[in-house]
Structure formats: structure tokens, C-alpha cells
Design an enzyme around this catalytic site. Structure first.
Site, short mmCIF file in Angstrom:
data_model
loop_
_atom_site.label_atom_id
_atom_site.label_comp_id
_atom_site.label_asym_id
_atom_site.label_seq_id
_atom_site.Cartn_x
_atom_site.Cartn_y
_atom_site.Cartn_z
N ASP A 35 -11.96 -2.79 4.95
CA ASP A 35 -11.47 -4.16 3.85
C ASP A 35 -11.76 -5.05 4.27
O ASP A 35 -11.96 -5.56 3.57
CB ASP A 35 -9.85 -3.85 4.84
N LYS A 116 4.70 0.44 4.17
CA LYS A 116 3.34 0.96 3.79
C LYS A 116 3.05 2.86 3.67
O LYS A 116 2.48 2.72 4.41
CB LYS A 116 2.22 0.08 2.99
N ARG A 137 -3.30 9.75 -8.67
CA ARG A 137 -3.68 8.11 -9.32
C ARG A 137 -4.93 8.64 -9.93
O ARG A 137 -5.04 7.30 -11.22
CB ARG A 137 -3.82 7.26 -8.45
N1 LIG Z 1 -12.16 3.95 5.15
C1 LIG Z 1 -12.62 4.31 4.53
O1 LIG Z 1 -14.22 4.38 3.85
C2 LIG Z 1 -12.04 3.67 2.99
C3 LIG Z 1 -12.33 4.09 1.74
C4 LIG Z 1 -11.57 3.54 0.55
C5 LIG Z 1 -10.53 3.35 0.59
N2 LIG Z 1 -10.47 2.75 1.99
C6 LIG Z 1 -8.80 2.68 1.70
O2 LIG Z 1 -7.63 2.19 0.42
C7 LIG Z 1 -7.65 1.21 0.51
C8 LIG Z 1 -7.53 1.21 -1.06
O3 LIG Z 1 -7.33 1.82 -1.36
P1 LIG Z 1 -6.02 1.90 -2.54
O4 LIG Z 1 -6.57 0.98 -3.96
O5 LIG Z 1 -5.40 3.06 -2.73
O6 LIG Z 1 -4.63 0.46 -2.07
P2 LIG Z 1 -3.85 0.35 -0.92
O7 LIG Z 1 -3.77 2.22 -0.40
O8 LIG Z 1 -3.79 -0.03 0.68
O9 LIG Z 1 -2.12 0.33 -1.48
C9 LIG Z 1 -2.12 0.56 -2.87
C10 LIG Z 1 -1.48 1.80 -2.55
O10 LIG Z 1 -0.66 1.39 -1.57
C11 LIG Z 1 -0.22 2.99 -2.18
N3 LIG Z 1 2.14 3.01 -1.52
C12 LIG Z 1 2.23 3.71 -0.21
N4 LIG Z 1 3.57 2.52 -0.14
C13 LIG Z 1 3.23 1.57 -1.30
C14 LIG Z 1 4.59 1.11 -1.39
N5 LIG Z 1 5.87 1.22 -1.25
N6 LIG Z 1 4.60 0.45 -2.71
C15 LIG Z 1 3.71 0.55 -4.17
N7 LIG Z 1 2.33 1.20 -3.30
C16 LIG Z 1 2.62 1.98 -2.16
C17 LIG Z 1 0.45 3.10 -3.12
O11 LIG Z 1 -0.36 4.45 -3.92
C18 LIG Z 1 -0.71 2.55 -3.68
O12 LIG Z 1 -1.76 2.85 -5.21
C19 LIG Z 1 -8.24 0.15 1.71
O13 LIG Z 1 -7.40 -0.49 1.39
C20 LIG Z 1 -8.40 0.51 2.67
O14 LIG Z 1 -7.38 1.10 3.87
C21 LIG Z 1 -10.53 3.42 2.66
#
Ligand SMILES: NC(=O)c1ccc[n+]([C@@H]2O[C@H](COP(=O)([O-])OP(=O)(O)OC[C@H]3O[C@@H](n4cnc5c(N)ncnc54)[C@H](O)[C@@H]3O)[C@@H](O)[C@H]2O)c1
Length: 664
Positions: A35, A116, A137
Site C-alpha cells: 500500500d 473488512k 473478481r
Molecule cells: N502484498 C502484496 O504484494 C499485495 C499485492 C497486491 C494486493 N495486495 C493487497 O490487496 C489490496 C488491494 O486489493 P483489492 O483491490 O482487493 O482491495 P482491498 O482488498 O483493499 O479492498 C477491496 C476488496 O475488499 C473486499 N472486502 C472485504 N470485506 C468487504 C466489505 N465488508 N465490503 C466490501 N468489500 C470487502 C472485497 O473483496 C473488495 O474487492 C492492497 O491494499 C493490499 O492490501 C497486496
């Protein structure tokens, strides 16, 4: 570096982490570090509008893509987007300020605060209350259809409860795995000499994307929202939660309907206290405008709704001293660097060791023995060293040279081509020797009493044994001088070794430590071939014809027996009189001869072990996953998904009573 160069390098780096995370179900860096990279890129892009790109070309404006080959693609009726996120309460208030500009007449806005869930996003489609499809997704517009992998999970009813169901609805949620299930699977992997999974989220994501089914792994689903819905009768997000719950689907156990952002903040603080009692991991709270009409008015950016934000909890971290770097050597020779730490309290446990992943991680983070380091426990079960604090570094500190370190320790290893991993080259390495022999003597294999890790360590370091066969040339005099040994214990060990020669063949095969070959596979091949000699001469094709033996396992068995050292080992074990040949159980007469039985749920009076023994005594084979090759499913109470799958495939289901009648 110019801003342009920085932007390009960040875009490439983030794209690489996205590929690893979404497509390969793996990750090199923590979510918080990821992030941070993304945030840096957003700032640079904002400061340099001339370098802006179309949304599909920059990771800051597109949804990470999880689609892989081999699955049918399905277009979501309503896009599945990401969420904007923040780690700061000030930014949470900015979110409220932005929304108030859209709704200037409102004094305070109604929000719904939800946990979440840190799992894998999924969309379930129900038509007139019937489950029709599960889709990942994907890129937000189109995902992979994983219906076959998820159908039958206890959390996905085929039919919704109640009556008033929409004609068509996409229900959105997260798939996850409990920590217990994660530990169970990793234990099995360890048993088979395979690399361990890093955390439950990565394993869940890898599991749902398996082409041949989810191999008996227990997955769960929590649902929290909807996509397309026909007809749309809901007025608020709270109504949606209530409806999903009333339809018999799982929702989060607690959500907060609040007025205004300060009340939302209090709910988030309350959630932070509660969340460790949930059986899924949570990485934050999602704050959503509750009113659906208002959500529509606020709208979306290219990757996220404007009416919601994720407040992420910072992973728990602690500072401590890295006393030394050591290595852990797996049974198959993988060399993993480990941080030996000054013990420190972290997320409720005392941490004294943490993983350093691999050579590249150590040099990227410039971690050195003697450093003060920050340790973190996030979704992972094993803590990791996040970074070192160079200001607190001793003056004479030098960068850590992994290759030189291995040489100093006398560990003969080489870096695996194209990977960051190192693997032992010599089979004579004492650490690997100990692992192999301890595995051999363990309860799961030869079950040799009094031959635990500490004793094996001493025997190896005194150069009394180098492999499993050497155990059988040990004498009373060899053993007596060992630490904590006296006449009686020395005699007991020699007796236990003698007794172990009679252990069933499958235990010996398991004890050989062939990669991928666990207890059940050992039973299958022992039952099928009846001797090591026969097993050594069969082809990969013959092996794969056995139920339960896949291609990778067959290749591994074949390669193991092709190795000269291993053949010599088998010859020596034979010469020492171990049980290398026995009656072929599969041709043994019995009511279950040649039949495969899967056990599920809790039986009224038989334990799992007793039922398995009865199946085997009746000439059958006990298997853990239901497939077309299954003949019977023996089901008890709380039988769950295996039972449903059996019913779907038309497999005969037996109660304990019916089973007893069949075998007795
Ligand atoms: N460590 C790594 O290398 C790496 C790489 C890519 C992504 N990531 C992680 O994934 C995140 C990005 O992924 P993202 O686009 O899926 O975003 P995210 O996981 O931060 O948020 C969106 C997702 O949260 C989920 N979610 C869970 N509870 C929910 C709720 N109550 N309401 C709505 N949605 C809910 C849904 O699946 C939604 O698509 C990054 O912020 C990071 O934390 C990590």
C-alpha cells in the site's frame, strides 16, 4: 532519478507484486508495504499530470487482475471494484468531507461500518433463489468461473431460504480458510516434504484456482453485499445485510449502523477489539454510505466506489535485536534463512524467530546480524522481519553475504536457477540428514520410540549414523554414551529399533521421505505393489493408474528410485531385515476388496482411526476426497460438503450401521 523514471519503476514494481498476489497466490512483501508503494505512485502521478496514463495502464487506476488460464470467463452484470483505502483517521474524515460536498444539506451522513474480511473476493449468482454460478473478481469486469470448485461448500446453499427471492441477484463476499484448516494443510505438506504455504489468504486464493477441484480443503464464505439485482427492492445497505442473512447465507457477525463519521470511528475502534474473535482474518473496516440512492449519486472512480472507504488496521509490529541469522533446511533440501531474535511480545505471543524468506529479501532490506529490526505479524502465522533500522546499527556492521555464510557453516548448497531459493547439493549435509532420519523415526512413519530429534542430533553429530539404514547397525555400546542415556534407555532404544523392522511396508515407504509421498499415498502404493523391489521397477504410467497417485507424485517416486544412492539405501534396509515385502492388500479378500471409501463427519461410535482400520481390513482403501472413483461415502453427523458431493455424483452413502453390516 527523475519523476518519470520513479513513476515507471514504481508502476513496474507494483505490476509485478499484483501478478504475484492475484495470479500466483503468493506475495513477497506485506500488504502495508504494498500500500505504501501504491501511495507513493499516486502522489507522483498527481504531481505530474502530464505523465498520466489511461486507467488500464497504471496500477493506481485499475483493479488487480486475478484471471488465469483454464477457467471459463464470465462478465459480471455489475462491475466488482476495489476500495480506496487509508491507514489514517484524518483521511477517513476527509472521505466524509468529500461526501458532504455532494450532500451539502446533511448535517451528518448515515454510515454502515463492516468488518473488512481478508479473503478472496467472490460473486455468487442466484436465479429465483437457486445457486447458478460463482465467479472471481477478475479484472473487475470479467472474472473466472469457479462454480465447480465451490459448489457443495456448506456456506453455499443450492437454494436460498425463505420465499421472496429476486429473479436474479449477484451476491458479493469473501472466501476464506480458518487458521486451523491452514495449519492442517501445512502439516500435511510438511509431512510430504513440500514447501509450506505462507498465509491462509494466499492458500485460499490458490485453492479456488485449482483446476482439478479443491482437494478436500475446507473453505468458508462470508457475504456482505450485492452487485446486480432484479428487481432491486432494497433501500439501504443495512437492508441488504438483513436479506442475505434471512436467505440463510453467512454475513459478518457484527455491523454498525451509525450517524456521522465520529460515530463510525468509534465503531471501528470497537471492531478492532472484537475482530480477533472472528474465525476469519480482518484487515480493516469498510465504511459505506448506508442509503443506496445516495450511493448512486456519489458514483464510482475507475476502480472504486466514492461512497465507501476501507480503513485498514496497521499490522502489529515490534522492535527487537536480530541476534543472528541461521538457516532452516527442509527435508527436501530447501535452505531458508531465519532471524534469531531477542524475544519480544507481538500480537499476544512471544516471538524469538522470524522468517527472512530468501537471499534476495535479505539484501533488498539490507538486514544484518546485530541490527535493530522491526518484526511484524500480519495475516501470516509466522512473523516476518519487515525492515532494519540503520541508525541503530553497530558501527562495524557489514552487509550480510548469504553465499559466504553458507560456506562458513559448511552447508553445500546452490541457488535454484531463476529463483531466489537455495537448495542443498550434498546429501551428506548433517542438517538434512537429521531431518530425513527424524522423519523416518517419527510417529507418522516407523514410530520408533525413544528416537526423537535430540537423540538423532547426537547420533548424527557423533557420526554414528548418516542415513536411515545406519540406525540398524547401532549397538548398545554406541548408544549408551549419549546424553541422558543409561543402561535401560539404551536397551529400550535398541529394542525399539529391532521391533520397527516389523512395521508395515507403507510406514517404511513413508519413512523414505520421497517428495510428495505422504501416508495415504504410501498405503496406496504398498497395497498395490506389496514390495519395494516391485515399486522400484514400475513406470510413471503404471503408477498414475493407481487411484490417488497423480502425475507429479508418480514422477517423484520414479526419480527417487532411479537415484543410485537411494537404491543402495533400499538394498541395505532389505539386508537388515526390514519388512520390504508383504501381502498385497488390494487383492486381499474382503467385502470392500478394490473399493474406495471416503469418511466424513462424526460417526456415532467409531473413531476415524477405527473406521479406517475396518475399511482396510475389509480390503478397501480409505480416501480423503470424494471423486468419481469413490465407491462409498461413510457419513456421520455434520458431514457437510463431502456428503453433498457424494449425493450429487450418485455415490452410495453408508451410515455406521450399514457400514458395519457390509464389513462384518
Ligand atoms: N502484498 C502484496 O504484494 C499485495 C499485492 C497486491 C494486493 N495486495 C493487497 O490487496 C489490496 C488491494 O486489493 P483489492 O483491490 O482487493 O482491495 P482491498 O482488498 O483493499 O479492498 C477491496 C476488496 O475488499 C473486499 N472486502 C472485504 N470485506 C468487504 C466489505 N465488508 N465490503 C466490501 N468489500 C470487502 C472485497 O473483496 C473488495 O474487492 C492492497 O491494499 C493490499 O492490501 C497486496
Amino acid at each position: 532519478m527523475t519523476d518519470r523514471e520513479k513513476i515507471e519503476s514504481l508502476r513496474a514494481e507494483i505490476a509485478r507484486h499484483d501478478e504475484l498476489y492475484y495470479r500466483n497466490s503468493d506475495q513477497e512483501i506485506s500488504d502495508q508495504e504494498y500500500d505504501k508503494l501504491k501511495r507513493e505512485l499516486v502522489h507522483l502521478e498527481e504531481a505530474n499530470p502530464d505523465l498520466a496514463l489511461a486507467p488500464e495502464n497504471t496500477p493506481t487506476a485499475r483493479v488487480g487482475d486475478d484471471r488465469v488460464e483454464g477457467f471459463a470467463k464470465y462478465k459480471h452484470l455489475q462491475g466488482m471494484l476495489s476500495l480506496d483505502n487509508t491507514y489514517s483517521d484524518d483521511e477517513l474524515r476527509d472521505f466524509d468531507t468529500r461526501l458532504k460536498k455532494i450532500f451539502p444539506d446533511e448535517l451528518s451522513l448515515p454510515y454502515l461500518v463492516e468488518p473488512k474480511i481478508d479473503g478472496v473476493a467472490v460473486s455468487l449468482t442466484y436465479e429465483n433463489g437457486r445457486f447458478v454460478r460463482a465467479v472471481t473478481r477478475g479484472n473487475g469486469t470479467e472474472g473466472d468461473e469457479i462454480t465447480n470448485n465451490l459448489r457443495g461448500l456448506p456456506d453455499i446453499p443450492e437454494k436460498l431460504a425463505g420465499s421472496k427471492h429476486p429473479k436474479l441477484i449477484e451476491i458479493r463476499g469473501e472466501i476464506y480458510m480458518t487458521d486451523e484448516e491452514f495449519a492442517r494443510i501445512n502439516q500435511e505438506r510438511e509431512d510430504q516434504g513440500l514447501e509450506l504455504f505462507k498465509n491462509p489468504r494466499n492458500l485460499t486464493s490458490g485453492t479456488v484456482k485449482q483446476l482439478g477441484g479443491i482437494s478436500g480443503r475446507n473453505l468458508h464464505i462470508v457475504l456482505y453485499g450485492i452487485g446486480h439485482c432484479e428487481p432491486l427492492t432494497f433501500k439501504t445497505q443495512s437492508d441488504i445485510h438483513q436479506a442475505i442473512h434471512d436467505w440463510g447465507l453467512r454475513t459478518q457477525e457484527k455491523i454498525w449502523r451509525v450517524e456521522g463519521i465520529e460515530a463510525a470511528w468509534s465503531a471501528i475502534e470497537e471492531l478492532d477489539q472484537l475482530r480477533h474473535s472472528f474465525d476469519y482474518a480482518t484487515d480493516g473496516a469498510v465504511v459505506k454510505l448506508d442509503n443506496l440512492e445516495w450511493q448512486k449519486e456519489a458514483g464510482f472512480t475507475s476502480k472504486a466506489p466514492r461512497w465507501a472507504i476501507a480503513y485498514k488496521f496497521a499490522a502489529e509490529q515490534a522492535e527487537t535485536i536480530l541476534k543472528a541469522i541461521s538457516v532452516q533446511i527442509g527435508r527436501t533440501g530447501a535452505v531458508t534463512p531465519v532471524a534469531e531474535l531477542e524475544p519480544v511480545e507481538l500480537a499476544g505471543t512471544t516471538v524469538s524467530r522470524a522468517t527472512l524468506h530468501n537471499e534476495d529479501e535479505i539484501s533488498r532490506k539490507d538486514i544484518r546480524p546485530g541490527d535493530t529490526v522491526v518484526v511484524q505479524k500480519a495475516g501470516e502465522i509466522i512473523p516476518q522481519v519487515l525492515r532494519s533500522i540503520p541508525d541503530k546499527r553497530p558501527a562495524d556492521s557489514q552487509p550480510f553475504d548469504f553465499a559466504a555464510f553458507l560456506q562458513e557453516q559448511g552447508i553445500e548448497a546452490e541457488r535454484v536457477e531463476g529463483q531466489a531459493a537455495w537448495r542443498i547439493t550434498s546429501k551428506d549435509n548433517p542438517v538434512q540428514m537429521r531431518r530425513r532420519i527424524t522423519h523416518f523415526s517419527s510417529k507418522a512413519c516407523m514410530d520408533i520410540e525413544n528416537l526423537g530429534e535430540a537423540v538423532v542430533d547426537q547420533l548424527v553429530s557423533r557420526e554414528l549414523i548418516k542415513d536411515q539404514a545406519d540406525l540398524y547397525q547401532l549397538s548398545f555400546e554406541d548408544v549408551l554414551p549419549l546424553e541422558k542415556f543409561a543402561d535401560k534407555s539404551a536397551r529400550n532404544l535398541i529394542d525399539a529399533l529391532e521391533r520397527s523392522k516389523q512395521q508395515p511396508l507403507w510406514r517404511l515407504i513413508h519413512g523414505l521421505g520421497i517428495t510428495h509421498v505422504g501416508a495415504q499415498a504410501s498405503k496406496d502404493i504398498a497395497g498395490h505393489y506389496g514390495s519395494l523391489e516391485k515399486l522400484a521397477s514400475v513406470s510413471v504410467e503404471e503408477l498414475t493408474a493407481i487411484d490417488g497417485i497423480g502425475g507429479i507424485m508418480a514422477e517423484s517416486i520414479n526419480a527417487w528410485f532411479a537415484d543410485e544412492t537411494n537404491r543402495t539405501l533400499v538394498q541395505r534396509l532389505t539386508d537388515y531385515g526390514l519388512n520390504v515385502a508383504e501381502e498385497i492388500t488390494q487383492t486381499k479378500d474382503g467385502p470392500l476388496q478394490g473399493k474406495t471409501v471416503v469418511l466424513t463427519g462424526t460417526l456415532p461410535s467409531l473413531s476415524r482411526g477405527e473406521a479406517t482400520a475396518m475399511i482396510e481390513a475389509a480390503g478397501g482403501r480409505a480416501s480423503s476426497s470424494v471423486s468419481k472413483k469413490t465407491d462409498y461415502v461413510l457419513a456421520g453427523e455434520s458431514a457437510g460438503s463431502k456428503l453433498e458431493k457424494a449425493q450429487k455424483l450418485g455415490i452410495t452413502v453408508l451410515s455406521e450401521e450399514a457400514f458395519r453390516e457390509l464389513v462384518e
